[in-house]
Design a protein around this motif. Structure first.
Motif, short mmCIF file in Angstrom:
data_model
loop_
_atom_site.label_atom_id
_atom_site.label_comp_id
_atom_site.label_asym_id
_atom_site.label_seq_id
_atom_site.Cartn_x
_atom_site.Cartn_y
_atom_site.Cartn_z
N PRO A 1 -19.18 7.40 39.49
CA PRO A 1 -20.32 7.16 38.59
C PRO A 1 -19.95 6.23 37.45
N GLY B 1 -21.70 4.73 33.60
CA GLY B 1 -22.77 4.59 32.61
C GLY B 1 -22.86 3.12 32.28
N THR B 2 -22.16 2.70 31.18
CA THR B 2 -22.11 1.27 30.88
C THR B 2 -20.68 0.75 30.86
N GLY B 3 -19.72 1.59 31.29
CA GLY B 3 -18.35 1.10 31.46
C GLY B 3 -17.62 0.77 30.17
N THR B 4 -17.85 1.56 29.11
CA THR B 4 -17.13 1.31 27.86
C THR B 4 -15.95 2.26 27.68
N THR C 1 -19.18 3.28 20.06
CA THR C 1 -19.91 2.41 21.00
C THR C 1 -21.40 2.83 21.10
N SER D 1 -23.70 4.85 27.27
CA SER D 1 -24.75 5.76 27.75
C SER D 1 -24.40 7.20 27.35
N SER E 1 -15.32 12.17 23.82
CA SER E 1 -14.86 13.41 23.20
C SER E 1 -15.57 13.72 21.88
N GLY E 2 -15.81 12.72 21.09
CA GLY E 2 -16.45 12.95 19.78
C GLY E 2 -16.56 11.63 19.07
C1 LIG Z 1 -14.64 -0.06 21.13
C2 LIG Z 1 -14.68 1.32 21.71
C3 LIG Z 1 -14.95 2.40 20.87
C4 LIG Z 1 -15.02 3.71 21.40
N1 LIG Z 1 -15.26 4.76 20.55
C5 LIG Z 1 -15.33 6.03 21.05
C6 LIG Z 1 -15.60 7.14 20.20
O1 LIG Z 1 -15.79 7.00 19.00
N2 LIG Z 1 -15.64 8.37 20.77
C7 LIG Z 1 -15.49 8.57 22.11
O2 LIG Z 1 -15.56 9.72 22.58
N3 LIG Z 1 -15.28 7.52 22.94
C8 LIG Z 1 -15.20 6.28 22.45
N4 LIG Z 1 -14.99 5.22 23.30
C9 LIG Z 1 -15.00 5.44 24.74
C10 LIG Z 1 -16.43 5.24 25.35
O3 LIG Z 1 -17.06 4.15 24.75
C11 LIG Z 1 -17.34 6.43 25.14
O4 LIG Z 1 -16.76 7.62 25.60
C12 LIG Z 1 -18.71 6.20 25.82
O5 LIG Z 1 -19.57 7.20 25.41
C13 LIG Z 1 -18.66 6.14 27.32
O6 LIG Z 1 -19.97 5.87 27.77
P1 LIG Z 1 -20.21 4.84 28.98
O7 LIG Z 1 -21.66 4.83 29.29
O8 LIG Z 1 -19.59 3.53 28.69
O9 LIG Z 1 -19.39 5.60 30.11
P2 LIG Z 1 -18.53 4.99 31.31
O10 LIG Z 1 -17.32 4.29 30.78
O11 LIG Z 1 -19.41 4.22 32.22
O12 LIG Z 1 -18.09 6.35 32.01
C14 LIG Z 1 -17.25 7.27 31.38
C15 LIG Z 1 -16.86 8.35 32.39
O13 LIG Z 1 -18.00 9.14 32.69
C16 LIG Z 1 -18.31 9.10 34.09
N5 LIG Z 1 -19.77 9.08 34.16
C17 LIG Z 1 -20.61 8.14 33.65
N6 LIG Z 1 -21.89 8.50 33.87
C18 LIG Z 1 -21.86 9.69 34.53
C19 LIG Z 1 -22.86 10.56 35.06
N7 LIG Z 1 -24.16 10.31 34.92
N8 LIG Z 1 -22.46 11.69 35.71
C20 LIG Z 1 -21.14 11.98 35.85
N9 LIG Z 1 -20.16 11.19 35.39
C21 LIG Z 1 -20.51 10.06 34.73
C22 LIG Z 1 -17.62 7.86 34.61
O14 LIG Z 1 -17.25 7.98 35.97
C23 LIG Z 1 -16.37 7.82 33.73
O15 LIG Z 1 -15.40 8.68 34.25
C24 LIG Z 1 -14.86 3.92 22.79
C25 LIG Z 1 -14.59 2.83 23.63
C26 LIG Z 1 -14.50 1.54 23.10
C27 LIG Z 1 -14.24 0.40 24.05
#
Ligand SMILES: Cc1cc2nc3c(=O)[nH]c(=O)nc-3n(C[C@H](O)[C@H](O)[C@H](O)COP(=O)(O)OP(=O)(O)OC[C@H]3O[C@@H](n4cnc5c(N)ncnc54)[C@H](O)[C@@H]3O)c2cc1C
Length: 467
Positions: free
Chosen positions: A73, A75-78, A138, A143, A152-153
């Motif tokens: 899966p 979300g937006t890959g961050t 982010t 997402s 995590s938080g």
């Molecule tokens: C500049 C920067 C700042 C950040 N700051 C923080 C922060 O303050 N706190 C923090 O916790 N993280 C942080 N992160 C990490 C990340 O951005 C966050 O955790 C973010 O919320 C992930 O969302 P995403 O949509 O990009 O998830 P993705 O990267 O797309 O996915 C994250 C994980 O969730 C899984 N996943 C996604 N969608 C689903 C679904 N619907 N069902 C089951 N599994 C799923 C994916 O397989 C992957 O393992 C940061 C990253 C960057 C690059």
């Protein structure tokens, strides 16, 4: 894998198989880590499938189960642990189109997993002056489903703790990876089965999150002559019961001067800082407290015109992992660690670790509420030289009582508590009996005999050749 047969079964769904786009959508922010960059650079899925609703998710999972095709899966890959990267290829399941905010009521919001966190707040603010309790830095791109499964938080954790805490996620709807996928509504204790499980044991199709009162947060930056001055101030501010803040981030010089390009004019050379988000009604009392503590207010959005604020990112986009991002943009040899400074010795530990690696490790703290106490996480910046030296720095943190959540590992266990999460593992046995969801991320599933104390890096089959 018979991808052609799978595609026929998925006829009518939104599918992308252009090699370049598939590779792009198979990546996250893994490149933050020089170790993960070396290991994961060539990872790619075979196709991207973007379901529009839960029924389509069920259809995709049933078809992939039938053909034995892995599903990762996204979300937006961050994420920055390589969590969303398909180590065994197969389908990357993009949940981005399932982004509807479906209901808002006092204290709760229900939405699709692909909803961008800032968009959820926009809707809840307009509806009833409410906002999410916490969000990653982010905020504008991530997402909510990805945050729950991979994060995590973050901003707001100073008041509410982390996602792992009871009450910070209310309900999740999850689809299982079986011949006939089941749809489960998880609440209470059951939520721990899938939160922060990297999507290895179910696909989240709906989330219900708690809300709190929203404010037009004021960004303030307070300057100090020493980093420990900023750290002590951050700790004391976090302990002020009457002041409402959302972010308390001490950062050591010369990080702000070197890497915060758009803010650097506000800082004196050698000045360490504390970034703060404060509620407007707390501002006067906050400024009085800051004066009493000897802090110098060098930036305050409440005292600036729109013209003066133009082009400046919000304070939270200098904090959490955005600190690392800003440093990486200027100096690609920078990487980072994630540590905890356990209560009640956090300040003594911070001081000890800050002094240990002059010119190599630069302190960055995030104050949080953790099990009812105020303490801090660290996201120190590290001037990277070799993987061996990085390991040595990690060992020194750990030997001195500061656990490291290693951001240079792609498995759940090595990035977390270095032990099997029996609850997540048991749920995977039930919800993904063939091990097709995000393979390679849960060591307990791939290799139950694995010894976490060996000091080696776990390498998933297929990645072994990169070492
Ligand atoms: C500049 C920067 C700042 C950040 N700051 C923080 C922060 O303050 N706190 C923090 O916790 N993280 C942080 N992160 C990490 C990340 O951005 C966050 O955790 C973010 O919320 C992930 O969302 P995403 O949509 O990009 O998830 P993705 O990267 O797309 O996915 C994250 C994980 O969730 C899984 N996943 C996604 N969608 C689903 C679904 N619907 N069902 C089951 N599994 C799923 C994916 O397989 C992957 O393992 C940061 C990253 C960057 C690059």
């Amino acid at each position: 894998m018979d991808i052609a047969a799978l595609k026929r079964d998925l006829d009518g769904l939104k599918i992308e198989d252009n090699e370049k786009i598939v590779q792009q959508k198979s990546r996250d922010f893994y490149w933050y880590s020089p170790v993960l960059k070396r290991q994961l650079d060539t990872v790619s899925g075979d196709l991207i499938v973007s379901p529009k609703n839960e029924a389509e998710v069920v259809r995709v999972l049933a078809a992939c189960h039938r053909h034995g095709v892995p599903v990762t899966p996204r979300g937006t890959g961050t994420g920055n642990y390589g969590q969303a990267m398909p180590l065994s290829g197969g389908v990357v399941l993009s949940l981005a189109d399932m982004n509807e905010v479906t209901s808002i009521s006092p204290g709760r919001v229900v939405c699709g997993p692909g909803a961008i966190i800032a968009d959820i707040d926009k809707a809840t603010r307009a509806h009833s002056g409410q906002e999410l309790r916490l969000h990653p830095s982010t905020y504008n791109t991530a997402s909510i489903g990805g945050f729950i499964a991979g994060g995590s938080g973050g901003v707001g954790s100073i008041n509410f703790g982390g996602l792992r805490d009871f009450g910070n996620v209310l309900r999740l709807r999850v689809v299982t990876m079986e011949a006939e996928p089941r749809v489960l509504d998880l609440t209470g204790e059951d939520l721990h089965k899938v939160t922060h499980a990297y999507g290895t044991n179910g696909i989240i199709t709906e989330v219900e999150m708690p809300l709190t009162a929203s404010y037009d947060w004021v960004d303030v930056i307070v300057g100090f002559d020493s980093f420990m001055g900023a750290a002590r101030y951050g700790n004391a501010l976090g302990c002020q019961d009457g002041l409402l803040t959302k972010l308390i981030t001490p950062i050591a010089a010369p990080v702000p001067q070197n890497y915060f390009k758009r803010h650097q004019r506000f800082f004196r050379p050698g000045q360490s800082i504390c970034l703060v988000m404060v509620a407007p009604h707390s501002l006067d009392a906050f400024l009085a407290f800051t004066r009493r503590e000897g802090g110098e207010v060098v930036f305050n959005t409440a005292a600036m015109t729109d013209e003066e604020k133009k082009g400046l990112p919000p304070a939270f986009e200098l904090a959490w992992n955005h600190t690392t991002l800003r440093a990486l943009r200027v100096d690609p040899s920078i990487t980072y660690l994630q540590s905890l400074y356990p209560f009640p010795n956090q300040l003594a530990l911070v001081e000890e670790m800050d002094a240990m690696f002059p010119g190599e490790v630069f302190s960055h703290l995030e104050f949080v509420r953790f099990d009812g106490n105020i303490t801090c996480f660290g996201l120190p910046l590290v001037k990277f030289t070799t993987e061996e030296r990085l390991e040595e720095i990690i060992r020194l943190f750990q030997d001195n009582g500061c656990p490291i959540f290693n951001p240079h590992r792609y498995t759940l266990e090595e990035g977390g508590m270095k032990q099997t999460d029996q609850v997540q593992l048991a749920f995977k046995r039930e919800a993904d009996p063939h091990g097709l969801l995000n393979p390679g991320k849960m060591i307990a599933w791939e290799n139950p005999e694995y010894d976490y104390r060996s000091g080696r890096t776990y390498l998933f089959k297929g990645l072994e050749k990169v070492g």
